[in-house]
Design a protein around this motif. Structure first.
Motif, PDB file in Angstrom:
ATOM      1  N   VAL A 145       1.031  -1.277  -0.125  1.00 31.05           N
ATOM      2  CA  VAL A 145      -0.013   0.250  -0.016  1.00 31.05           C
ATOM      3  C   VAL A 145       0.857   1.186  -0.013  1.00 31.05           C
ATOM      4  N   ALA A 146       1.812   1.330   0.770  1.00 31.22           N
ATOM      5  CA  ALA A 146       2.927   2.360   0.891  1.00 31.22           C
ATOM      6  C   ALA A 146       3.624   2.851  -0.616  1.00 31.22           C
ATOM      7  N   ARG A 147       3.817   1.290  -1.300  1.00 34.45           N
ATOM      8  CA  ARG A 147       4.480   1.692  -2.324  1.00 34.45           C
ATOM      9  C   ARG A 147       3.555   2.258  -3.258  1.00 34.45           C
ATOM     10  N   GLY A 148       2.400   1.674  -3.399  1.00 35.55           N
ATOM     11  CA  GLY A 148       1.154   2.276  -4.300  1.00 35.55           C
ATOM     12  C   GLY A 148       0.795   3.627  -3.885  1.00 35.55           C
ATOM     13  N   LEU A 149       0.881   4.144  -2.661  1.00 34.05           N
ATOM     14  CA  LEU A 149       0.652   5.540  -2.678  1.00 34.05           C
ATOM     15  C   LEU A 149       1.801   6.487  -2.896  1.00 34.05           C
ATOM     16  N   LEU A 150       2.831   5.962  -2.985  1.00 36.32           N
ATOM     17  CA  LEU A 150       4.041   6.792  -3.604  1.00 36.32           C
ATOM     18  C   LEU A 150       4.082   6.718  -5.030  1.00 36.32           C
ATOM     19  N   GLY A 151       3.658   5.716  -5.779  1.00 41.02           N
ATOM     20  CA  GLY A 151       3.648   5.536  -7.027  1.00 41.02           C
ATOM     21  C   GLY A 151       2.577   6.466  -7.645  1.00 41.02           C
ATOM     22  N   LEU A 152       1.507   6.703  -7.115  1.00 40.17           N
ATOM     23  CA  LEU A 152       0.333   7.427  -7.454  1.00 40.17           C
ATOM     24  C   LEU A 152       0.747   8.920  -8.020  1.00 40.17           C
ATOM     25  N   PRO A 153       1.372   9.536  -7.157  1.00 41.31           N
ATOM     26  CA  PRO A 153       2.043  10.948  -7.456  1.00 41.31           C
ATOM     27  C   PRO A 153       2.921  11.189  -8.482  1.00 41.31           C
TER      28      PRO A 153
END
Length: 142
Positions: A3-11
């Motif tokens: 989830v943390a990697r996905g949240l970083l990948g979003l912006p």
């Protein structure tokens, strides 16, 4: 962790998509800034967030999937086929925009968004077919 990697990948993905859209001719201006931001966030959800969750920052996996298009297992297909579908769908959706019909649906980014969603859907179907042919998904543990 995923989830943390996905949240970083979003912006990060949104910035890449916004830059790519502007370079390829998306309108630039205060009026279009919010539209471009929303569209780039949508495209980031379709293209960057899933591989960021699955592969993290593994340059080898990103390169294998997106540069060489060599999915080795079903999980790779689940990640890359919808991403490719959304980009190709957005590209196809951009074709009617420059026509001089001056219809409301030709405004930026309506056509491109519908094309991206349709392409993502078709890519999801294609990944399902890939899984039916090549077998089930084996999830790697962190």
């Amino acid at each position: 962790m995923a989830v943390a990697r996905g949240l970083l990948g979003l912006p990060v993905g949104a910035l890449v998509m916004a830059f790519g859209a502007i370079v390829l001719g998306a309108p630039v201006g205060i009026r279009y800034l919010k539209r471009t931001a929303y569209w780039s966030l949508l495209m980031s959800v379709f293209t960057f967030v899933p591989p960021a969750c699955v592969f993290g920052s593994s340059r080898v996996d990103w390169h294998r999937i997106f540069a060489h298009f060599k999915p080795e297992e079903s999980l790779d297909a689940l990640v890359c086929l919808p991403a490719y579908g959304s980009v190709i769908g957005a590209w196809i959706g951009a074709w009617p925009m420059p026509l001089d019909w001056e219809r409301p649906w030709q405004e930026w980014p309506i056509c491109v968004t519908y094309g991206a969603v349709a392409g993502y859907w078709i890519g999801g179907l294609a990944s399902s077919v890939f899984i039916l042919i090549h077998g089930p998904v084996h999830v790697k543990e962190d």
